[in-house]
Motif scaffolding. Structure first.
Motif, PDB file in Angstrom:
ATOM      1  N   SER A 247       5.054   6.086 -10.517  1.00 21.06           N
ATOM      2  CA  SER A 247       5.987   6.292  -9.413  1.00 21.06           C
ATOM      3  C   SER A 247       5.910   5.106  -8.468  1.00 21.06           C
ATOM      4  O   SER A 247       5.338   4.068  -8.789  1.00 21.06           O
ATOM      5  CB  SER A 247       5.663   7.598  -8.669  1.00 21.06           C
ATOM      6  N   GLU A 248       6.464   5.237  -7.295  1.00 21.01           N
ATOM      7  CA  GLU A 248       6.522   4.134  -6.344  1.00 21.01           C
ATOM      8  C   GLU A 248       5.167   3.904  -5.694  1.00 21.01           C
ATOM      9  O   GLU A 248       4.511   4.838  -5.229  1.00 21.01           O
ATOM     10  CB  GLU A 248       7.562   4.466  -5.277  1.00 21.01           C
ATOM     11  N   SER A 249       4.726   2.653  -5.646  1.00 21.91           N
ATOM     12  CA  SER A 249       3.442   2.311  -5.050  1.00 21.91           C
ATOM     13  C   SER A 249       3.617   2.017  -3.566  1.00 21.91           C
ATOM     14  O   SER A 249       4.587   1.389  -3.156  1.00 21.91           O
ATOM     15  CB  SER A 249       2.832   1.097  -5.761  1.00 21.91           C
ATOM     16  N   ALA A 250       2.645   2.478  -2.779  1.00 23.18           N
ATOM     17  CA  ALA A 250       2.668   2.253  -1.329  1.00 23.18           C
ATOM     18  C   ALA A 250       1.790   1.055  -1.014  1.00 23.18           C
ATOM     19  O   ALA A 250       0.632   1.200  -0.599  1.00 23.18           O
ATOM     20  CB  ALA A 250       2.195   3.503  -0.603  1.00 23.18           C
ATOM     21  N   VAL A 251       2.337  -0.144  -1.199  1.00 25.72           N
ATOM     22  CA  VAL A 251       1.550  -1.363  -1.036  1.00 25.72           C
ATOM     23  C   VAL A 251       1.248  -1.622   0.429  1.00 25.72           C
ATOM     24  O   VAL A 251       0.114  -1.979   0.793  1.00 25.72           O
ATOM     25  CB  VAL A 251       2.283  -2.564  -1.665  1.00 25.72           C
ATOM     26  N   GLY A 252       2.238  -1.462   1.296  1.00 22.46           N
ATOM     27  CA  GLY A 252       2.021  -1.706   2.719  1.00 22.46           C
ATOM     28  C   GLY A 252       0.937  -0.825   3.297  1.00 22.46           C
ATOM     29  O   GLY A 252      -0.023  -1.329   3.915  1.00 22.46           O
ATOM     30  N   PRO A 253       1.005   0.518   3.147  1.00 23.56           N
ATOM     31  CA  PRO A 253      -0.084   1.369   3.622  1.00 23.56           C
ATOM     32  C   PRO A 253      -1.430   1.054   2.983  1.00 23.56           C
ATOM     33  O   PRO A 253      -2.472   1.189   3.623  1.00 23.56           O
ATOM     34  CB  PRO A 253       0.400   2.776   3.231  1.00 23.56           C
ATOM     35  N   MET A 254      -1.421   0.623   1.727  1.00 25.91           N
ATOM     36  CA  MET A 254      -2.676   0.279   1.080  1.00 25.91           C
ATOM     37  C   MET A 254      -3.345  -0.904   1.785  1.00 25.91           C
ATOM     38  O   MET A 254      -4.553  -0.884   2.052  1.00 25.91           O
ATOM     39  CB  MET A 254      -2.443  -0.076  -0.395  1.00 25.91           C
ATOM     40  N   PHE A 255      -2.561  -1.941   2.114  1.00 24.95           N
ATOM     41  CA  PHE A 255      -3.131  -3.081   2.813  1.00 24.95           C
ATOM     42  C   PHE A 255      -3.547  -2.707   4.231  1.00 24.95           C
ATOM     43  O   PHE A 255      -4.531  -3.241   4.767  1.00 24.95           O
ATOM     44  CB  PHE A 255      -2.139  -4.243   2.838  1.00 24.95           C
ATOM     45  N   ALA A 256      -2.822  -1.787   4.853  1.00 30.86           N
ATOM     46  CA  ALA A 256      -3.199  -1.335   6.189  1.00 30.86           C
ATOM     47  C   ALA A 256      -4.555  -0.649   6.158  1.00 30.86           C
ATOM     48  O   ALA A 256      -5.434  -0.913   6.997  1.00 30.86           O
ATOM     49  CB  ALA A 256      -2.123  -0.399   6.745  1.00 30.86           C
TER      50      ALA A 256
END
Length: 280
Positions: free
Chosen positions: A240-249
């Motif tokens: 599914s869609e990856s949450a890259v921004g929250p992961m880096f946060a």
């Protein structure tokens, strides 16, 4: 004039090295406030559109708050520090000060364990802990914490042994003349003088336990028991869609405890490295 030129050249070299070292951190900081679309298109350090919502989304992305993962990591790291500091100090005192049969042989075997990669040991460890009933219920952190209280970190034992060998033996002999037992010598002579080595052990234990991923991934199976390194992988989903921004946060926030711990004990860390492991 030549001296000034040399200082300027050295300063420029240090600035370049500092920029290279800090670039990944600055890139992570910039990516943590970029939108999903901008992460894929903007390769620069700073975002065109500031998106602080990544921190809120990352904190609340799962059924369990990310604060729970921070609490789990803090608990594992703190208990690891306590276990390594106590057990490795006792083992080091035995190797450095006490006399017993095959002391040199056991010390050589301990040093030899440094040559064994952790990935080689993980399978027999898992089988052993599984047979003991420590994997999963009732408390899934036993395989991560119990070995730390048994002086299994040979690096820290060696570090403290080398430090204790630099403490004058005359102090032990003077205490024994006054009627002190080996425990009294350890408690009132060795422990106070071993503070730099203890601080060094505590700092590296905290950093390694906080950043540990592989062992925690193997032994932790329930979402509510995950630590920060394991939880960060949940942001990447191949289906599914990856949450890259929250992961880096959340990755950026995960660096804060390590940074604060290191800054708080930086002076003692340098002192411990300078006074242990070098003397032979």
């Amino acid at each position: 004039m030549r001296g000034s030129t040399r200082r300027v050249v050295r300063l420029l070299i240090l600035i370049v090295i500092l920029a290279i070292v800090l670039y990944p951190l600055l890139w992570m900081l910039g990516t943590s406030v970029k939108s999903r679309e901008e992460i894929a298109t903007n390769i620069g350090l700073w975002p065109d559109v500031f998106t602080p919502g990544n921190f809120r989304d990352g904190w609340q992305n799962f059924d369990v708050s990310f604060g729970r993962f921070f609490a789990n990591s803090a608990m594992v790291a703190v208990l690891t520090v306590v276990g390594n500091a106590v057990s490795c100090l006792l083992a080091a005192y035995a190797f450095a000060r006490l006399r017993f049969r095959m002391r040199r042989v056991w010390f050589a075997i301990m040093i030899g364990t440094l040559l064994l990669p952790g990935h080689v040991l993980i399978i027999p460890q898992y089988v052993l802990f599984k047979q003991l009933g420590w994997v999963g219920e009732p408390w899934p952190y036993l395989p991560l914490l119990v070995p730390q209280f048994l002086a299994t970190e040979a690096f820290f034992v060696f570090l403290m042994v080398q430090f204790m060998r630099g403490i004058p033996v005359e102090l032990d002999e003077a205490a024994k003349i006054d009627g002190a037992s080996p425990y009294t010598v350890f408690r009132h002579v060795i422990v106070p003088l071993s503070r730099p080595a203890l601080v060094t052990t505590a700092i590296f234990s905290f950093i390694w336990a906080w950043n540990d991923f592989f062992r925690q991934l193997v032994f932790l199976s329930d979402l509510q028991d995950y630590t920060v390194p394991v939880a960060l992988t949940l942001f990447i989903d191949s289906t599914s869609e990856s949450a890259v921004g929250p992961m880096f946060a959340m990755s950026l926030l995960s660096l804060v405890p390590v940074f604060l711990f290191f800054v708080a004990f930086q002076r003692l860390l340098v002192e411990g490295i300078n006074t242990s492991g070098i003397k032979g």
